[in-house]
Design a protein around this motif. Structure first.
Motif, short mmCIF file in Angstrom:
data_model
loop_
_atom_site.label_atom_id
_atom_site.label_comp_id
_atom_site.label_asym_id
_atom_site.label_seq_id
_atom_site.Cartn_x
_atom_site.Cartn_y
_atom_site.Cartn_z
N THR A 27 -104.25 -22.68 -18.23
CA THR A 27 -103.27 -23.53 -18.91
C THR A 27 -101.89 -23.34 -18.30
N GLY A 28 -101.53 -22.09 -18.02
CA GLY A 28 -100.24 -21.82 -17.40
C GLY A 28 -100.13 -22.40 -16.00
N LEU A 29 -101.19 -22.24 -15.20
CA LEU A 29 -101.19 -22.80 -13.86
C LEU A 29 -101.13 -24.32 -13.90
N ASN A 30 -101.87 -24.91 -14.82
CA ASN A 30 -101.85 -26.36 -14.96
C ASN A 30 -100.44 -26.86 -15.28
N ALA A 71 -94.54 -29.50 -11.14
CA ALA A 71 -94.18 -29.68 -9.73
C ALA A 71 -94.47 -31.09 -9.25
N VAL A 72 -95.63 -31.61 -9.62
CA VAL A 72 -96.00 -32.97 -9.19
C VAL A 72 -95.09 -33.98 -9.87
N ARG A 132 -114.81 -25.40 -7.34
CA ARG A 132 -115.13 -23.97 -7.19
C ARG A 132 -114.16 -23.11 -7.99
N ALA A 133 -112.91 -23.49 -8.03
CA ALA A 133 -111.91 -22.72 -8.77
C ALA A 133 -112.13 -22.81 -10.28
N ALA A 134 -112.49 -23.98 -10.76
CA ALA A 134 -112.62 -24.20 -12.20
C ALA A 134 -113.99 -23.82 -12.74
N LEU A 164 -108.74 -16.15 -19.12
CA LEU A 164 -108.79 -17.12 -18.03
C LEU A 164 -108.32 -18.50 -18.49
N GLY A 165 -108.65 -18.86 -19.71
CA GLY A 165 -108.20 -20.14 -20.25
C GLY A 165 -106.68 -20.19 -20.36
#
Length: 119
Positions: free
Chosen positions: A97-100, A106-107, A12-14, A92-93
Motif C-alpha cells: 500500500t505504501g509503495l503503491n 510520482a506518476v 512476479r512482484a505481486a 506485506l500488504g
C-alpha cells in the motif's frame, strides 16, 4: 484476458502477496489457486510459475501443505497459510500500500497538466 496486460515483472512482484491473500480465504490445491488467480484478473498463470513460488513460501514458513487423496487420480498437495504467513500478509500488504501510494503520486506529478513531463 485482463491479466495479460500486466508486465511479467509486476506479476512476479505481486504474486506472493496475492497467493497469501487467496490462501487466507481457505486452503486450496494448485489448480484451484490458479483458477482463483485467473478470476482475480492475473491472466493465464502456469503451474511452472505457481509451484516454485509456493515452495519458496513454504521455505519462508508462510505456507504449508498436506497430501490429499483424489478419487480421480494421484494425491494432490493442498496448501494452507500458516500463522507466520498471516502476519507477513498484513506486513506485506502495508508495504505494498505504501509503495503503491509513492508510485501513484510520482506518476500523477509527472503527468499533471498534460505537459508530458516536459517543462
Amino acid at each position: 484476458m485482463e491479466g495479460e496486460r500486466w508486465a511479467s515483472d509486476w506479476i512476479r512482484a505481486a504474486l506472493p502477496l496475492v497467493v497469501l491473500s487467496v490462501l487466507h480465504r481457505g486452503e486450496a490445491h494448485g489448480y484451484a489457486l490458479l483458477q482463483s488467480l485467473r478470476g482475480l484478473g492475473l491472466g493465464s498463470l502456469r503451474g511452472s510459475t505457481l509451484y516454485p513460488l509456493l515452495a519458496r513460501q513454504e521455505e519462508l514458513g508462510r505456507v504449508e501443505h498436506r497430501w490429499e487423496p483424489d478419487s480421480g487420480g494421484p494425491p494432490r498437495k493442498v496448501f494452507t497459510i500458516t500463522e507466520a504467513g498471516r502476519r507477513d500478509l498484513v506486513a506485506l500488504g502495508e508495504d505494498w500500500t505504501g509503495l503503491n501510494a509513492i508510485v501513484t503520486a510520482a506518476v500523477a506529478a509527472a503527468t499533471a497538466g498534460g505537459t508530458g513531463g516536459q517543462q
